[in-house]
Scaffold this active site. Structure first.
Site, mmCIF file in Angstrom:
data_model
loop_
_atom_site.group_PDB
_atom_site.id
_atom_site.type_symbol
_atom_site.label_atom_id
_atom_site.label_comp_id
_atom_site.label_asym_id
_atom_site.label_seq_id
_atom_site.Cartn_x
_atom_site.Cartn_y
_atom_site.Cartn_z
ATOM 1 N N LYS C 76 0.866 -1.189 0.000
ATOM 2 C CA LYS C 76 0.000 0.000 0.000
ATOM 3 C C LYS C 76 0.898 1.234 0.000
ATOM 4 O O LYS C 76 1.927 1.252 0.689
ATOM 5 C CB LYS C 76 -0.908 -0.030 1.246
ATOM 6 C CG LYS C 76 -1.957 1.081 1.295
ATOM 7 C CD LYS C 76 -2.889 0.921 2.496
ATOM 8 C CE LYS C 76 -3.948 2.020 2.533
ATOM 9 N NZ LYS C 76 -4.895 1.845 3.663
ATOM 10 N N SER C 151 -9.923 2.188 2.802
ATOM 11 C CA SER C 151 -8.972 2.916 1.967
ATOM 12 C C SER C 151 -7.986 2.020 1.220
ATOM 13 O O SER C 151 -7.357 2.483 0.282
ATOM 14 C CB SER C 151 -8.181 3.876 2.849
ATOM 15 O OG SER C 151 -7.375 3.145 3.749
ATOM 16 N N SER C 175 -10.441 -0.245 6.925
ATOM 17 C CA SER C 175 -9.792 -0.096 5.616
ATOM 18 C C SER C 175 -9.135 -1.351 5.054
ATOM 19 O O SER C 175 -8.692 -1.352 3.910
ATOM 20 C CB SER C 175 -8.739 1.014 5.673
ATOM 21 O OG SER C 175 -9.371 2.267 5.668
#
Lengths: 95, 483, 484
Positions: C76, C151, C175
């Protein structure tokens, strides 16, 4: 939440908000505040605030220096620097 | 009724740790800009604070020295504001739960009276960086070497009533923190900085509105700033004005002060507990161990100096005030075996020279061992006290490594050899017919005074190395023989 | 070869069916072909990946036993990677190339895993749809008209589309679990303090926790073995013994007690989702688990408490982005204030600005007690609900989300509609507990997730329980339509 309150917050948070957007921002923030206002209904008498999920104490390190000088690497990504200093528009007041 | 001044101090004391409060970066003073600024100090994304234990030990030592309650659980909070010398956009500090609670500090005033000043609390926090205002094409330069250096902020109650008291208090704190060894006390490097809250009122009425003068870094500037601000406030009030709550800046070089910001413009700091750090907790055993290992505090040291070295109150107070001076003094006594002379030298010649060159005693070019040699050679008659000063100067200038070496290489040894002195006296008498005539014709009472000329001539001939007592004796014998 | 699980790939590499370089090249080719339809990668690090694969092949040749050695994964874009741009999905960090690695990144380097690149995310991890990214939204591989969740949308989409064997992710309010649910993946958020936060760009420090997204619980266990470490550089890293998450995967669920909170099956939950979640719980009962209805009475206050605490912390965490030392700086600032205000005004997106302002408000003089302190008191009540529940049950199960992935732009202008996406996941962040989501079926050909919550440090138990489900069912083997 009115425009002047939003501008006050924006000043504290140092975020420029265009005048044309202030009322939209105010409306959306009011939506959020309406959500969080549900908290007021909770009975929290004698409840200790919980600032952190870890119910433990801080570990401390010993007083040793082991960070090398990496100025060159750090300032390579700085927007503006000179003679090893970070440059900003003139600072008027000290302190 | 006259105005009464009310003063409270916030004192920032840089702690003499090797590394910063939340990073393992050096705190050494005077390095090239930003060479002591790690990713943590620069608030690089994703970096996190890792708390150093030593500043807590130091803060606890201070707390014990002022008889304060030690915060067994202390909590770091974030104080939010934007400034280029504050990389994270918040200062990590303590508010609701400081490491040191309420305590007391006793000060002694010029007239010998004492007064107790209450300390509200002292908390740990990180220092900010520095803004350089020299011109970089109309911009300021930011050096973050100092950012993250541990500080204790000592907050007094408004118990001080004059500039004199405020300075005595500030000096007492300086004496305490240097004796504890938790601060190097180097005022010129910003190791101690004072924010002064000042108001005036008529006794018996509530305190007046106060102003805060920030960032004073010498006792002299602090005294001047207070006097100037008190005068300004009284003048304002007497001419029917009011005092605005504001933050002020004092420029010690120009001796001027000005408003920095008004209360209405004050930041809303939005304190909240720092979620990157957990509560710091100490048990009784931890605090007790620190207590057991506390260094000698100034009062105890002054008492010991009086007892052990038979110093006067005045000498003992001055020599015990800071740790470096005390250490120098004790070392000097050890080598010179003369406490009184040691005290005189430190408070006289040495401190004059240090002041003139703005050096601290720690950085004195003449070590206690070297100065001890100078005193010993004076004591044993090798040199006169006048020559001693010359030897001290030579040591200061690095012209030799010891008093003996300089005395030897510069031929400064005092001449006490009677034969040599008699020879010099004979020559001077032979070449001073007129003065001898005057001496003979003079009233006996005035003769000792007239001896000065002959002594001077011999000192000149001996380049100051003649032993004055010996010369006096020889001259009196020889001149009286001519009567 | 991209269809193989991590454990299968590890075996194939050791059986010399293909090398890590070949495997890596295969993934890189897939990314090139397929990702333009998804936008899951912000940066593809082709050269680094191939160089790392080469080193991994050498390590494999000399007998390296780490199952991640040579396995291509994605990080990420919230984890700092030395020499590789780390944007956090923001214009603010579009030019930011960190001179250091996050501890999590270091851990995977040590394991010999290959970094394919940095994957997309909501800006500063603030969002539940991946629509707030400066680099544009990520599309859900199951239905490209829908969001992948957020997210960690890029992490989820890349793994679901098999553009990475697994991905790192972070979870502040859901998330990891919500995108896992929307993309048919296994996603785990460990106990707060288990994974290092060093070098992971902070959103809300007391809630943020790194985790992983994979195609099975077993893969997750392999990834977790490298993710978790005690780290001196993170003061909130917990010094508890490291465990091998593969060790207890095979333990039966017989006799465990599963708590099912009645509050998680209330009004907002779609009937079809509720049915699948109920079927999954029934499956556990069939496998020998005891089911017990429980109550978490303060559940409805989790979202309001979160939207005070997370914005408050983020308002301070994001103050460092000031245009002085790194990141975006506005053109020709006329003074210092202008530098701050325009740099931040121009480089932060709407949602980030909104949360900073809400947080600033909640902490400001006169409101602190009513908002921040109140929210932290409610947080304790929520934590106490869990403590109470775990006296009687081993784990808690319920839906991860109210419904399957929704279409782009369907939440309207009211941010609160989006905030309610995390209604079932947020409480575990507030309490610092581990949570996991596994696929439990499809509604309209879109995946639905079952959430499993455990007491602190029970991530091994969660992975075991999830793995047992995946031995008995095949929901986790369903994959998104082929986009190739």
């Amino acid at each position: 939440m009115d425009s002047s309150e939003i501008q006050k917050l924006a000043n504290l948070a140092m975020i420029e908000i265009d005048d044309s957007q202030v009322s939209e921002v105010a409306a959306r923030i009011s939506d959020v505040l309406a959500l969080v206002d549900q908290l007021q209904a909770a009975d929290t008498d004698n409840v200790t605030p919980m600032a952190h999920p870890l119910d433990t104490v801080q570990r401390l390190r010993s007083d040793e220096v082991n960070e090398p000088n990496r100025r060159e690497a750090f300032q390579a990504i700085a927007p503006e620097s000179e003679n090893g200093l970070y440059l900003v528009p003139k600072v008027i007041d000290a302190g | 009724m006259t105005w009464e001044t009310v003063i409270g101090l916030e004192v920032h004391v840089q702690l003499a740790t090797k590394s910063k409060l939340f990073s393992a970066t050096s705190t050494a003073f005077g390095s090239e800009p930003n060479t002591q600024a790690s990713a943590i100090d620069l608030a690089m994304p994703g970096t996190l604070p890792v708390a150093n234990e030593e500043p807590f030990r130091y803060a606890i030592m201070f707390g014990l020295a002022i008889g304060a309650e030690i915060g067994k659980e202390s909590v770091f909070e974030r104080k939010n504001y934007f400034y280029p010398d504050l990389p994270k956009g918040y200062q990590t500090t303590q508010l609701a739960k400081p490491i040191v609670g309420a305590g007391e500090v006793e000060i002694t005033l010029e007239d010998g009276s004492t007064k107790s000043i209450r300390i509200h609390h002292a908390h740990l926090e990180e220092d900010a960086g520095k803004s350089m205002h020299e011109d970089f094409h109309g911009m300021s330069g930011i050096d973050l070497n100092r950012a993250g250096t541990p500080l204790i902020e000592i907050v007094s109650e408004p118990d001080l009533r004059s500039a004199e008291e405020a300075v005595a208090f500030a000096k007492k704190l300086h004496s305490l923190v240097t004796s504890l060894g938790i601060c190097d006390g180097e005022m010129s490097q910003g190791s101690m900085r004072f924010d002064v809250n000042i108001s005036v009122h008529k006794p018996g009425t509530p305190f007046g509105t106060r102003t805060e003068t920030k960032n004073l870094n010498s006792f002299k500037f602090m005294e001047e700033a207070i006097e100037m601000e008190v005068d300004r406030q009284i003048e304002e009030l007497e001419s029917g004005g009011v005092i605005d709550q504001e933050t002020r800046l004092y420029d010690g070089d120009k001796r001027t002060a000005k408003t920095m910001r008004k209360k209405a413009d004050e930041n809303d700091y939005r304190y909240f507990p720092c979620p990157d750090l957990l509560p710091v907790v100490f048990d009784d055993a931890y605090v007790d161990a620190i207590k057991a290992a506390m260094p000698e505090l100034p009062e105890a040291r002054a008492a010991r100096f009086k007892e052990e070295y038979q110093l006067s109150d005045y000498d003992a107070d001055i020599l015990s005030a800071d740790a470096a001076t005390s250490a120098y003094f004790e070392q000097l006594v050890k080598t010179s075996n003369d406490a009184k002379q040691s005290a005189n030298w430190i408070m006289g010649e040495l401190s004059a020279k240090l002041n003139a060159e703005e050096k601290s005693i720690k950085d004195s070019p003449v070590t206690a061992e070297q100065l001890g040699g100078v005193i010993s050679r004076t004591q044993d008659g090798t040199i006169s006290s006048k020559i001693a000063k010359q030897v001290f100067e030579a040591l200061w200038d690095g012209k030799g490594t010891s008093a003996d070496e300089i005395i030897e290489s510069q031929g400064l040894k005092q001449v006490s050899d009677t034969g040599a002195l008699e020879k010099m006296a004979d020559e001077v008498i032979a070449n001073s017919a007129k003065q001898v005539e005057n001496y003979r014709n003079a009233d006996p009472d005035k003769r000792p005074k007239m001896l000065g000329y002959f002594v001077g001539q011999i000192m000149k001939a001996s380049k100051g190395q003649a032993n004055p007592q010996a010369i006096n004796k020889i001259l009196i014998e020889k001149l009286n023989a001519l009567l | 070869m991209h269809r193989q699980s991590i454990s299968e790939l590890a075996q194939s590499l050791r059986d010399k069916k293909f090398s890590s370089v070949e495997l890596t090249q295969h993934y890189l080719d897939r990314i090139k072909r397929i990702d333009p339809q998804l936008n899951s990668y912000v940066t593809v690090t082709e050269e680094i990946a191939l160089a790392q694969a080469k080193i991994a092949d050498e390590r494999l040749a000399s007998g390296d036993s780490n199952p991640l050695c040579g396995i291509p994964i994605a990080h990420k874009d919230i984890f700092c990677t030395e020499g590789v741009r780390t944007s956090c999905g923001s214009k603010m960090l579009d030019n930011f190339v960190p001179p250091y690695n996050a501890t999590v990144v270091e851990n995977y380097l040590d394991a010999g895993a290959v970094m394919l690149g940095k994957v997309n995310m909501d800006e500063f991890a603030m969002g539940s749809s991946n629509e707030t990214s400066y680099y544009g939204p990520v599309k859900n591989p199951w239905d490209t008209r829908c969001v992948p969740g957020g997210s960690s949308g890029g992490s989820a989409a890349s793994v679901a589309a098999m553009l990475a064997a697994g991905a790192t992710a972070t979870d502040t309010g859901g998330s990891i679990r919500q995108p896992a649910s929307h993309c048919g993946l296994t996603g785990i958020k460990p106990t707060y303090g288990r994974a290092s936060r060093y070098g992971m760009i902070a959103f809300a420090s007391s809630l943020d926790q790194a985790g992983v997204l994979t195609r099975s619980a077993k893969d997750a266990a392999i990834m977790m073995n490298s993710l978790i470490s005690f780290d001196q550089k993170d003061s909130t890293s917990v010094d508890v013994a490291k465990e091998d998450y593969l060790q207890n995967l095979e333990t039966s669920v017989e006799g465990i007690t599963i708590g099912v909170p009645k509050e998680y099956f209330g009004d907002g939950l779609k009937i079809e989702t509720a049915a699948l979640v109920q079927e999954a719980i029934d499956q556990y009962e069939k496998m020998g688990a005891k089911i017990k209805e429980i109550s978490l009475p303060h559940s409805s206050l989790a979202v309001p408490a979160y939207y005070v605490i997370a914005p408050a912390e983020c308002s301070a965490n994001l103050s460092r982005f000031d245009g002085v030392r790194y990141g975006y700086r506005c053109e020709n600032p006329k003074d210092l204030e202008d530098l701050y205000k325009r740099s931040r005004g121009e480089a932060f997106g709407e949602e980030v600005k909104r949360r900073i302002l809400v947080g600033t408000y909640a902490l400001s003089a006169g409101y602190f007690d009513a908002y921040y302190n109140k929210a932290q008191q409610v947080r304790r009540l929520i934590k106490q609900d869990f403590d109470e529940a775990f006296k009687d049950v081993d784990v808690i199960m319920g839906p991860t989300c109210t419904s399957p992935a929704f279409k782009f732009d369907s939440k309207g202008s009211d941010p609160v509609a989006m905030y309610l996406e995390d209604i079932y996941t947020i409480a575990t962040n507030l309490a610092g507990l581990p949570g996991l989501s596994i696929p439990c079926g499809l509604v309209d050909n879109k995946p639905v997730g079952l959430q499993i919550i455990g007491p602190a440090f029970a991530e091994g138990k969660l992975l075991n329980i999830a793995h047992q489900f995946q031995l008995a069912t095949d929901f986790h083997t369903l994959t998104a339509p082929d986009l190739d």
